[in-house]
Scaffold this motif. Structure first.
Motif, PDB file in Angstrom:
ATOM      1  N   ARG A 113       0.838  -1.198   0.000  1.00 12.76           N
ATOM      2  CA  ARG A 113       0.000   0.000   0.000  1.00 12.76           C
ATOM      3  C   ARG A 113       0.872   1.247   0.000  1.00 12.76           C
ATOM      4  O   ARG A 113       2.016   1.221   0.444  1.00 12.76           O
ATOM      5  CB  ARG A 113      -0.895   0.021   1.249  1.00 12.76           C
ATOM      6  N   PHE A 114       0.310   2.355  -0.453  1.00 14.41           N
ATOM      7  CA  PHE A 114       1.015   3.629  -0.376  1.00 14.41           C
ATOM      8  C   PHE A 114       0.009   4.764  -0.444  1.00 14.41           C
ATOM      9  O   PHE A 114      -1.180   4.547  -0.711  1.00 14.41           O
ATOM     10  CB  PHE A 114       2.053   3.751  -1.499  1.00 14.41           C
ATOM     11  N   ILE A 115       0.475   5.968  -0.157  1.00 11.42           N
ATOM     12  CA  ILE A 115      -0.353   7.169  -0.255  1.00 11.42           C
ATOM     13  C   ILE A 115       0.196   8.009  -1.402  1.00 11.42           C
ATOM     14  O   ILE A 115       1.380   8.387  -1.389  1.00 11.42           O
ATOM     15  CB  ILE A 115      -0.328   7.960   1.058  1.00 11.42           C
ATOM     16  N   ASP A 116      -0.646   8.279  -2.392  1.00 10.71           N
ATOM     17  CA  ASP A 116      -0.150   8.984  -3.577  1.00 10.71           C
ATOM     18  C   ASP A 116      -0.058  10.489  -3.343  1.00 10.71           C
ATOM     19  O   ASP A 116      -0.310  10.983  -2.238  1.00 10.71           O
ATOM     20  CB  ASP A 116      -0.998   8.645  -4.806  1.00 10.71           C
ATOM     21  N   GLU A 117       0.297  11.228  -4.398  1.00 16.89           N
ATOM     22  CA  GLU A 117       0.523  12.669  -4.279  1.00 16.89           C
ATOM     23  C   GLU A 117      -0.751  13.449  -3.965  1.00 16.89           C
ATOM     24  O   GLU A 117      -0.691  14.617  -3.569  1.00 16.89           O
ATOM     25  CB  GLU A 117       1.157  13.215  -5.564  1.00 16.89           C
ATOM     26  N   GLU A 136      -3.441  -0.057 -12.962  1.00 17.56           N
ATOM     27  CA  GLU A 136      -2.563   1.116 -12.957  1.00 17.56           C
ATOM     28  C   GLU A 136      -3.068   2.225 -12.031  1.00 17.56           C
ATOM     29  O   GLU A 136      -2.300   3.097 -11.622  1.00 17.56           O
ATOM     30  CB  GLU A 136      -2.412   1.672 -14.387  1.00 17.56           C
ATOM     31  N   ALA A 137      -4.356   2.177 -11.705  1.00 17.20           N
ATOM     32  CA  ALA A 137      -4.908   3.172 -10.787  1.00 17.20           C
ATOM     33  C   ALA A 137      -4.654   2.809  -9.331  1.00 17.20           C
ATOM     34  O   ALA A 137      -4.867   3.636  -8.437  1.00 17.20           O
ATOM     35  CB  ALA A 137      -6.412   3.329 -11.028  1.00 17.20           C
ATOM     36  N   GLY A 138      -4.220   1.548  -9.077  1.00 21.00           N
ATOM     37  CA  GLY A 138      -3.924   1.123  -7.715  1.00 21.00           C
ATOM     38  C   GLY A 138      -5.065   0.397  -7.027  1.00 21.00           C
ATOM     39  O   GLY A 138      -5.089   0.307  -5.798  1.00 21.00           O
ATOM     40  N   PHE A 139      -5.997  -0.157  -7.820  1.00 21.29           N
ATOM     41  CA  PHE A 139      -7.140  -0.863  -7.259  1.00 21.29           C
ATOM     42  C   PHE A 139      -7.287  -2.241  -7.900  1.00 21.29           C
ATOM     43  O   PHE A 139      -6.906  -2.446  -9.061  1.00 21.29           O
ATOM     44  CB  PHE A 139      -8.422  -0.046  -7.453  1.00 21.29           C
ATOM     45  N   ASN A 140      -7.866  -3.173  -7.161  1.00 20.71           N
ATOM     46  CA  ASN A 140      -8.079  -4.525  -7.655  1.00 20.71           C
ATOM     47  C   ASN A 140      -9.201  -4.514  -8.692  1.00 20.71           C
ATOM     48  O   ASN A 140     -10.353  -4.244  -8.358  1.00 20.71           O
ATOM     49  CB  ASN A 140      -8.448  -5.453  -6.487  1.00 20.71           C
ATOM     50  N   SER A 141      -8.875  -4.792  -9.941  1.00 23.78           N
ATOM     51  CA  SER A 141      -9.881  -4.679 -10.991  1.00 23.78           C
ATOM     52  C   SER A 141      -9.491  -5.487 -12.221  1.00 23.78           C
ATOM     53  O   SER A 141      -8.312  -5.697 -12.495  1.00 23.78           O
ATOM     54  CB  SER A 141     -10.060  -3.213 -11.393  1.00 23.78           C
ATOM     55  N   PHE A 142     -10.511  -5.906 -12.963  1.00 19.21           N
ATOM     56  CA  PHE A 142     -10.296  -6.636 -14.212  1.00 19.21           C
ATOM     57  C   PHE A 142     -10.040  -5.678 -15.376  1.00 19.21           C
ATOM     58  O   PHE A 142      -9.686  -6.110 -16.463  1.00 19.21           O
ATOM     59  CB  PHE A 142     -11.511  -7.512 -14.538  1.00 19.21           C
ATOM     60  N   GLN A 192       0.673   6.478   9.543  1.00 20.46           N
ATOM     61  CA  GLN A 192       1.214   5.578  10.561  1.00 20.46           C
ATOM     62  C   GLN A 192       1.040   4.116  10.148  1.00 20.46           C
ATOM     63  O   GLN A 192       1.944   3.306  10.317  1.00 20.46           O
ATOM     64  CB  GLN A 192       0.526   5.828  11.904  1.00 20.46           C
ATOM     65  N   ARG A 193      -0.129   3.794   9.581  1.00 22.51           N
ATOM     66  CA  ARG A 193      -0.358   2.414   9.154  1.00 22.51           C
ATOM     67  C   ARG A 193       0.557   2.028   7.995  1.00 22.51           C
ATOM     68  O   ARG A 193       1.104   0.930   7.966  1.00 22.51           O
ATOM     69  CB  ARG A 193      -1.818   2.208   8.733  1.00 22.51           C
ATOM     70  N   ILE A 194       0.718   2.947   7.049  1.00 19.75           N
ATOM     71  CA  ILE A 194       1.602   2.669   5.917  1.00 19.75           C
ATOM     72  C   ILE A 194       3.027   2.434   6.398  1.00 19.75           C
ATOM     73  O   ILE A 194       3.715   1.510   5.947  1.00 19.75           O
ATOM     74  CB  ILE A 194       1.567   3.832   4.902  1.00 19.75           C
ATOM     75  N   ALA A 195       3.483   3.258   7.344  1.00 21.84           N
ATOM     76  CA  ALA A 195       4.832   3.097   7.886  1.00 21.84           C
ATOM     77  C   ALA A 195       4.970   1.758   8.602  1.00 21.84           C
ATOM     78  O   ALA A 195       6.003   1.080   8.491  1.00 21.84           O
ATOM     79  CB  ALA A 195       5.148   4.244   8.837  1.00 21.84           C
ATOM     80  N   MET A 196       3.937   1.352   9.334  1.00 21.15           N
ATOM     81  CA  MET A 196       3.973   0.084  10.048  1.00 21.15           C
ATOM     82  C   MET A 196       4.064  -1.093   9.077  1.00 21.15           C
ATOM     83  O   MET A 196       4.840  -2.030   9.280  1.00 21.15           O
ATOM     84  CB  MET A 196       2.726  -0.067  10.924  1.00 21.15           C
TER      85      MET A 196
END
Length: 323
Positions: free
Chosen positions: A35-39, A69-75, A170-174
């Motif tokens: 996971r990540f947090i985008d701009e 490519e958008a960062g979501f689970n999709s067909f 905090q969750r992303i860092a963890m």
């Protein structure tokens, strides 16, 4: 004695290696794409990851995911235009759909029900609440202006705990910490963590080893604490005030059995549309959730796809201009 200890350590090591290989070969472990947090401050998955999500200790549910490519689970990839009819389906893990093969997701079922006359974009992410969802729409405003219908899945019992959005750094860092990386790379440890084998060790490290744990198994019943209805409604109003709410093309998907009657009354009074799937779930004779998991199973997703596709069909037939 020295030889005994050496042999014991060696045999223990070989047993652990054998178990690691067994877990890998049988794919008993689940995968969790990073996971990540985008701009724009939107929390999502790192694009381009494929793998398998596993539920239960014997692969009771084994499903393939694909992060687009958008960062979501999709067909499919998300490419809204003025020429096509697109539906955005936004929500938490129920919409993210790691419990169903990505090519047989709720969005795919909706497209099939509507004879492939629409494109469904599934913006699902485990942990999203309404604040996440409203921020997502606002952050990607240009994209959502091209999308024709927006459907937000709302779990009233857990999605209205805050009235503004703040990225969960905090969750992303963890999740990026050394401990979690070790767990994810040692599949035996990941499997043990998933089925609860390492819980006693985690409790010992956190000092909770001797505390009484009466939570038991996870169930489908989640009760709203007494007196929370007004707080939830205030949070909803605040989110709408911060981010806006396009009543013309935005609809809430909910289960009225688990939603406050005062919240539903507010929606009706303020012309906020919602799709209620409670009756559909009540009338079916087959289970709608997975074993040992409260997420929708294939039948549950079929029913959700039906109520959404019926709603879209009714909109198309009536074609009333929204004011």
């Amino acid at each position: 004695m020295k030889k005994f200890l050496i042999k014991t350590v060696l045999y223990l090591f070989l047993i652990l290696v054998a178990l690691e290989l067994l877990v890998r070969v049988l794919h008993l472990y689940t995968e969790d794409p990073p996971r990540f947090i985008d701009e724009y401050g939107v929390e999502k998955r790192v694009p381009g990851h494929n793998g398998y999500a596993v539920t239960g200790n014997r692969n009771q549910n084994f499903s393939e995911f694909r992060i687009n490519e958008a960062g979501f689970n999709s067909f499919r990839e998300f490419n809204p235009t003025k020429d096509k009819f697109e539906i955005a389906l936004i929500g938490d893990s129920f919409i993210e759909g790691f419990h169903q093969d990505y090519y047989d997701s709720t969005g795919k079922k909706i497209e099939s029900a509507l004879k492939d006359t629409v494109e469904v974009y599934e913006y699902g992410y485990a942990g999203y609440d309404l604040a996440n969802q409203m921020h997502l729409i606002n952050a990607y405003q240009e994209q959502f202006e091209l999308i024709d219908e927006i459907i937000i899945y709302l779990n009233y019992e857990s999605d209205l705990n805050r009235g503004e959005y703040k990225p969960n750094t905090q969750r992303i860092a963890m999740l990026r910490s050394t401990v979690f990386r070790i767990r994810d790379n040692i599949k035996l440890l990941a499997y043990g963590s998933k089925i609860g084998i390492v819980d006693p060790l985690k409790k010992l490290v956190t000092g909770k080893a001797f505390q009484d744990d009466s939570n038991g198994y996870e169930t489908n019943e989640i009760e709203v604490p007494e007196g929370k209805d007004q707080e939830y409604l205030d949070n909803f109003k605040n989110l709408v005030g911060l981010y806006g709410f396009d009543k013309c093309k935005t609809t809430i998907l909910l289960d009225s059995r688990k939603t406050s009657s005062s919240f539903l009354a507010y929606c009706r009074a303020n012309h906020i549309k919602y799709i209620d799937f409670a009756e559909t779930f009540e009338n079916t004779k087959s289970p709608v959730t997975l074993i040992y998991d409260h997420h929708w199973n294939d039948h549950g997703r079929e029913l959700i796809a039906k109520v959404v596709s019926d709603y879209i069909s009714d909109l198309s037939m009536n074609q009333k201009k929204c004011e």
